[in-house]
Design an enzyme around this catalytic site. Structure first.
Site, mmCIF file in Angstrom:
data_model
loop_
_atom_site.group_PDB
_atom_site.id
_atom_site.type_symbol
_atom_site.label_atom_id
_atom_site.label_comp_id
_atom_site.label_asym_id
_atom_site.label_seq_id
_atom_site.Cartn_x
_atom_site.Cartn_y
_atom_site.Cartn_z
ATOM 1 N N ASP A 28 0.813 -1.221 0.000
ATOM 2 C CA ASP A 28 0.000 0.000 0.000
ATOM 3 C C ASP A 28 0.840 1.261 0.000
ATOM 4 O OD1 ASP A 28 -2.735 -1.369 1.755
ATOM 5 O OD2 ASP A 28 -2.810 -0.270 -0.135
ATOM 6 N N ILE A 64 1.465 2.363 -3.481
ATOM 7 C CA ILE A 64 0.327 2.539 -4.387
ATOM 8 C C ILE A 64 -0.336 3.856 -4.045
ATOM 9 C CG2 ILE A 64 -1.849 1.601 -5.200
ATOM 10 C CD1 ILE A 64 -1.038 -1.092 -4.226
ATOM 11 N N GLU A 81 -6.803 1.100 1.071
ATOM 12 C CA GLU A 81 -6.282 2.386 1.521
ATOM 13 C C GLU A 81 -6.407 3.359 0.361
ATOM 14 O OE1 GLU A 81 -2.496 2.277 3.866
ATOM 15 O OE2 GLU A 81 -1.929 3.773 2.375
ATOM 16 N N ASP A 84 -5.900 6.912 -1.122
ATOM 17 C CA ASP A 84 -5.070 8.051 -0.769
ATOM 18 C C ASP A 84 -5.710 9.374 -1.123
ATOM 19 O OD1 ASP A 84 -2.709 5.829 -1.952
ATOM 20 O OD2 ASP A 84 -2.831 6.436 0.143
ATOM 21 N N HIS A 89 -14.387 8.935 -18.175
ATOM 22 C CA HIS A 89 -14.970 9.323 -19.462
ATOM 23 C C HIS A 89 -13.971 10.165 -20.213
ATOM 24 C CE1 HIS A 89 -19.002 7.863 -18.762
ATOM 25 N NE2 HIS A 89 -18.968 8.379 -17.553
ATOM 26 N N CYS A 92 -13.332 6.012 -23.467
ATOM 27 C CA CYS A 92 -13.672 6.122 -24.887
ATOM 28 C C CYS A 92 -12.529 6.837 -25.589
ATOM 29 C CB CYS A 92 -14.948 6.954 -25.062
ATOM 30 S SG CYS A 92 -16.334 6.302 -24.153
ATOM 31 N N SER A 104 -15.464 2.893 -25.690
ATOM 32 C CA SER A 104 -15.258 1.722 -24.836
ATOM 33 C C SER A 104 -16.578 1.385 -24.191
ATOM 34 C CB SER A 104 -14.270 2.054 -23.714
ATOM 35 O OG SER A 104 -12.976 1.808 -24.097
ATOM 36 N N SER A 155 -19.286 -0.890 -21.671
ATOM 37 C CA SER A 155 -19.308 -1.516 -20.357
ATOM 38 C C SER A 155 -19.749 -2.956 -20.503
ATOM 39 C CB SER A 155 -20.254 -0.765 -19.433
ATOM 40 O OG SER A 155 -21.525 -0.730 -20.000
#
Lengths: 578, 380
Positions: free
Chosen positions: B67, B70, B106, B108, B152, B194, B220, B222
């Site tokens: 973590d 990241i 976690e 951030d 998006h 997209c 793109s 879903s």
């Protein structure tokens, strides 16, 4: 004499780290406790408290060996000169009128209030650093705490620990009502516990069950306390509290009988090995003089009676450290069964409760009204009301009215600090006497401001939050309370230091308000630029061309050979010439 | 790599292959791994973007990145959203099979903190000094960084929280700043929006490999809605990437070419694209765990190291506690008398006294003496 003392000290030091290690090992103590209180209307409140008491002074000298007290918080207190720290993250609202007085309430969102040591020179700088460090530890956006939502109360929020004089310039209070509480806040909170979530009472803390509730509040309280009865030395106390109210309809599937397994999907198997005390208390106080309302299985080993919030209450006690508890079964699953359905007449009304709402119409003006109820039949008591209103709701203090029983009620103390645009919020603190059996209505009108278009959040049509008001009161108690010894009594009785037995201190919060500000259409700058540029191009462009281009007449040329020939052919065809 | 070496011992024909693998193991050149995972969409109906980011977070954590390495940015809270029928969960597959939120997450940067400015500050390291460590990207020139973005987007931009955008030029410049400050060794950029391929068109810094879920001009799509939750749970590209990553374990030898083949047009409806011209190594030689996992190189030494014996005496020095001379006490919570007398009582208004009246009379007399008595009729 001095030489002898020095010699003795040297001898003690030379006796070896073994002795010193034992001394250090005795210096911090962990107690964990779970309180289950059935609320009227079938809901159940569970309050976890984990308290680490450390007999060392964090402010004096270098402390390098951390055992039970978490190092992250210990270093924070020592480095920034913090005297008291109270941080609460809450989701939901405690309905005082229906559920009764809360043991420890917190407002919706994130609340942080801190007392600094008198040695801190720049309190605002330390406050900003503290909120940034806490936002990293608890994964909350506490870094949004700045001067626009921080206030310095002058009468409320007195220190809960040992205090040597109260200079309110060392106090800072901020609330972020829009803060969301979820698993990412619970995880670091659990990691601060000495046993983590692996043993003891903390195994019950599963996020999927805790957040499927009506009210979830987790808090961290750090304060200095008396080390013993003589109170000549200071110890530091860290309390981590978690209060959750399970709704009988959504989590309980409509059934009113509760058990630990139904609530938390886990049962207790052992106590935390690092804890010196690990107990479960169940509130079995009889609501009326007749037979008991509640049946608790397994049969508790002992019953504890205490006067909590001015009322005599009975608790069934399960001690997880006693060997006889896990004799019959390997896990403890406390079950509560209602013996008979509750009468609505048995629901007690709390002595003090409050309500707040915003009224008015349109997007220009409005009115904030607070109703405070004192339901005691014959005793009056004072209450301090603290209101923090953001700067973009411009309060008109000349419209402040306080009316009790039809007559005006003049407060004994008013502190009003007006807001400064984009710098400071409004702060209104009043000490109001509430007569017996009365309703007090406090109203103040406001005007909504238009923000600059970059100041709106990404979802401005959701509205803007006004944080909860705080009511601090000394409520008269029904039964006189004895002085509690912090070490011997359960943790839920020693939250607030008690001064005398005739009244108890309570801090209530009202609802937060959601107010809509006039929101512009954010595509308008784009539209305006396009339209203006088009108009400017067409009008100015035309004028520019007319003014700067010269026009001269062009003589048609006499005609070339090709043209002459074409004209002859056209004359033959009968078509007009070129 | 040890297992591979053992197997190689049994096959003489594989000796050259083993040699290659050992060389490549030491050729990747990175010593630590970082991941920056960004979800840029707000509102409940963009549940799938949060689920996308959390699935990559889950895979990256499972494969070993801790973590502390990241930086997870989620623009809205879906798990504890009042509209979520199962609080504290985010599912990636219908019928609630896989909870990608988990118990140990976690985040951030939350909610309003996910802005273009904060994202660029994280990447370039130009962060205000009071930012806590968990919110910083403390990479160095030997770090491999994975950057995953979803939300998006359009041709050349990505929308942040419905109020601002980041363009592909800004992103390319940020990566160039990172290169010039030597903040990465190699960078893998994955985008699931997209027209995602437009975001990596402008990169010009070395050692960057990019993947996108769709080409310019394509959307793109879903994956599947869940009727219980009421929204689409994940995007197609990330769904198939998650399926692919679930097969990876920290010691697997799968390389980037397999990742390029994930989600062909038949499954994804859009055409995923990738860009490797800025990358120095051949994608065939780049392991998935070079970016998604945190494989550490450990050197075992047999020499003995003796600890400093002076440390033992240090702990035994206890600070002496100062005892107060008289007992300390707790503060009174509501000292009514003290509060009332805190502020001086406001005196009622009295008409001005003799001195003020005399002063004003003097001023008026001087005025009329200077300008003449005839002005008096204009005043009264």
């Amino acid at each position: 004499g001095g030489m002898l003392a020095a010699g003795l000290l040297l001898l003690l030091l030379a006796a070896g780290p073994g002795w010193a290690g034992a001394e250090q090992a005795r210096r911090d103590v962990l107690r964990e406790e779970l309180l289950l209180s059935p609320l009227p209307a079938g809901d159940l409140a569970a309050t976890f408290q984990f308290r680490t008491r450390w007999d060392a002074d964090l402010q004096q000298g270098e402390v390098s060996h951390y055992r039970l007290f978490p190092k992250a918080l210990g270093r924070l207190v020592a480095a920034l000169g913090v005297r008291e720290l109270h941080l609460a993250l809450t989701q939901g609202f405690w309905r005082t009128r229906v559920w009764g007085q809360p043991p420890l309430q917190a407002p919706a969102g994130a609340e942080l209030w801190v007392w600094f040591q008198p040695t801190v020179t720049d309190v605002d700088k330390a406050w900003k650093e503290l909120s940034n460090i806490l936002s990293g530890i608890f994964c909350a956006s506490l870094n949004f705490i700045d001067s626009t939502n921080t206030v310095t109360p002058t009468a409320s929020f007195k220190p809960l620990g040992i205090a040597n004089g109260t200079d309110h310039s060392l106090l800072r209070y901020a609330v972020l009502p829009r803060e969301v509480v979820c698993t990412e806040n619970l995880t670091p909170w659990k990691k601060l516990l000495p046993c983590g979530s692996k043993a003891g009472l903390a195994v019950l803390l599963k996020a999927e069950r805790l957040f499927h509730s009506s009210y979830h509040s987790q808090a961290v309280h750090i304060r200095p306390i008396c080390r013993d009865a003589s109170c000549l030395a200071v110890s530091w106390e860290l309390r981590q509290t978690l209060t959750v109210v399970f709704d009988s309809f959504s989590s309980g599937q409509g059934k009113k009988d509760w058990s630990l397994f139904r609530m938390f999907s886990r049962t207790l198997t052992d106590a935390c090995p690092l804890a010196s005390q690990s107990k479960v208390y169940v509130d079995i106080s009889p609501k009326s003089k007749e037979e008991e309302l509640l049946e608790v299985t397994p049969t508790p080993a002992s019953v504890h009676e205490a006067i909590v919030q001015g009322d005599k209450r009975t608790y069934a006690v399960y001690d997880l450290l006693s060997p006889s508890l896990f004799n019959t079964s390997r896990s403890l699953n406390v079950q509560l069964k209602w013996k008979r359905p509750q009468d609505s007449s048995e629901l007690p009304t709390p002595i003090l409760h409050a309500q707040r709402y915003v009224s008015g119409y349109g997007l220009q003006t409005g009115e904030i009204s607070t109703l405070i109820y004192n339901t005691h039949p014959y005793r009056a008591f004072p209450v301090i009301l603290l209101e923090t209103v953001p700067w973009y709701l411009r309060l008109y203090v000349h419209t402040l009215t306080i009316i009790t029983k039809g007559k005006e009620n003049k407060p004994s103390y008013i502190h009003y600090q007006p807001a400064q645009d984009r710098k400071r919020p409004h702060l209104l603190e009043m000490l109001i006497q509430l007569p017996a059996n009365s309703v007090t209505k406090i109203t103040i009108q406001f005007e909504r401001a238009l923000l600059k278009w970059t100041e709106y959040p990404p979802d401005p049509n959701h509205g803007f939050y006004v944080s909860s008001s705080v009511l601090s009161a000394l409520v008269p108690s029904i039964t006189a309370m004895k002085h509690v010894d912090m070490e011997q009594s359960p943790l839920f009785t020693s939250l607030f230091p008690s001064s005398d037995g005739s009244s108890y201190f309570v801090r209530l919060y009202t609802e937060p308000l959601l107010v809509n500000l006039p929101t512009p259409d954010f595509s308008m700058p784009y539209n305006v630029i396009c339209l203006t540029c088009t108009v400017v191009a067409v009008c100015y462009g035309s004028f520019y061309n007319l003014l700067t281009r010269t026009f001269h007449v062009e003589e048609p040329s006499r005609g070339r050979l090709a043209k002459r020939l074409a004209n002859i052919i056209r004359k033959f065809r009968g078509v007009p010439p070129l | 790599a040890a297992a591979a070496l053992l197997l190689g011992c049994y096959g003489l024909a594989l000796a050259s292959g083993v040699q290659d693998q050992a060389e490549q193991f030491f050729r990747s050149g990175h010593t630590n791994n970082w991941a920056v995972l960004v979800c840029t969409s707000r509102f409940w109906f963009n549940y799938r973007h949060v689920a996308n980011t959390l699935s990559v977070y889950r895979s990256v954590k499972r494969l070993g990145i801790p973590d502390s390495h990241i930086v997870l940015m989620l623009a809205d809270d879906m798990a504890c959203n009042p509209r979520n029928p199962k609080p504290a969960t985010v599912f990636s597959h219908k019928n609630m099979e896989l909870n990608v939120y988990g118990d140990d997450v976690e985040v951030d940067y939350r909610s309003y903190e996910v802005t273009v400015e904060n994202f660029l500050r994280v990447l370039t390291g130009r962060i205000p000094p009071s930012t806590p460590r968990s919110k910083r990207l403390l990479s160095d020139d030997r770090s491999n960084i994975l950057i995953y973005m979803t939300g998006h987007g359009g041709n050349g931009f990505l929308k942040f929280q419905d109020s601002e955008e980041i363009t592909n030029v800004e992103l390319a410049d940020a990566f160039e700043q990172m290169w010039q400050k030597r903040r990465y060794n190699e960078l893998l950029f994955i985008i699931d929006t997209c027209q995602g391929a437009s975001m990596y068109e402008r990169f010009y810094s070395p050692n960057i490999m990019a993947l996108a879920s769709s080409q310019v001009g394509e959307d793109s799509l879903s994956h599947q809605p869940d009727l219980g939750i009421g929204v689409h749970l994940m995007d197609r590209y990330t769904f198939y990437v998650l399926e692919f990553l679930e097969e990876i374990h920290p010691a697997s030898q799968t390389n980037m070419n397999d990742l390029f083949q994930v989600c062909p047009k038949s499954l994804c409806v859009s055409t995923p694209g990738h860009r490797t011209d800025l990358f120095q190594r051949d994608p065939q030689n780049v392991l998935i765990t070079d970016f998604f996992g945190s494989v550490r190189k450990v050197e075992i030494t047999t020499e003995t190291i003796s600890l400093d014996s002076d440390l033992v005496g240090f702990e035994s020095k206890l600070p002496k506690d100062e005892l107060a001379t008289e007992p300390l006490k707790y503060a009174e919570q509501l000292p009514v008398a003290q509060i009332i007398h805190q502020k001086p009582k406001q005196k009622d208004w009295h008409p001005p006294g003799g001195f003020i009246l005399g002063l004003w009379a003097l001023i008026i007399m001087v005025f009329f003496k200077t300008y003449g008595i005839k002005h008096m009729k204009h005043i009264f």
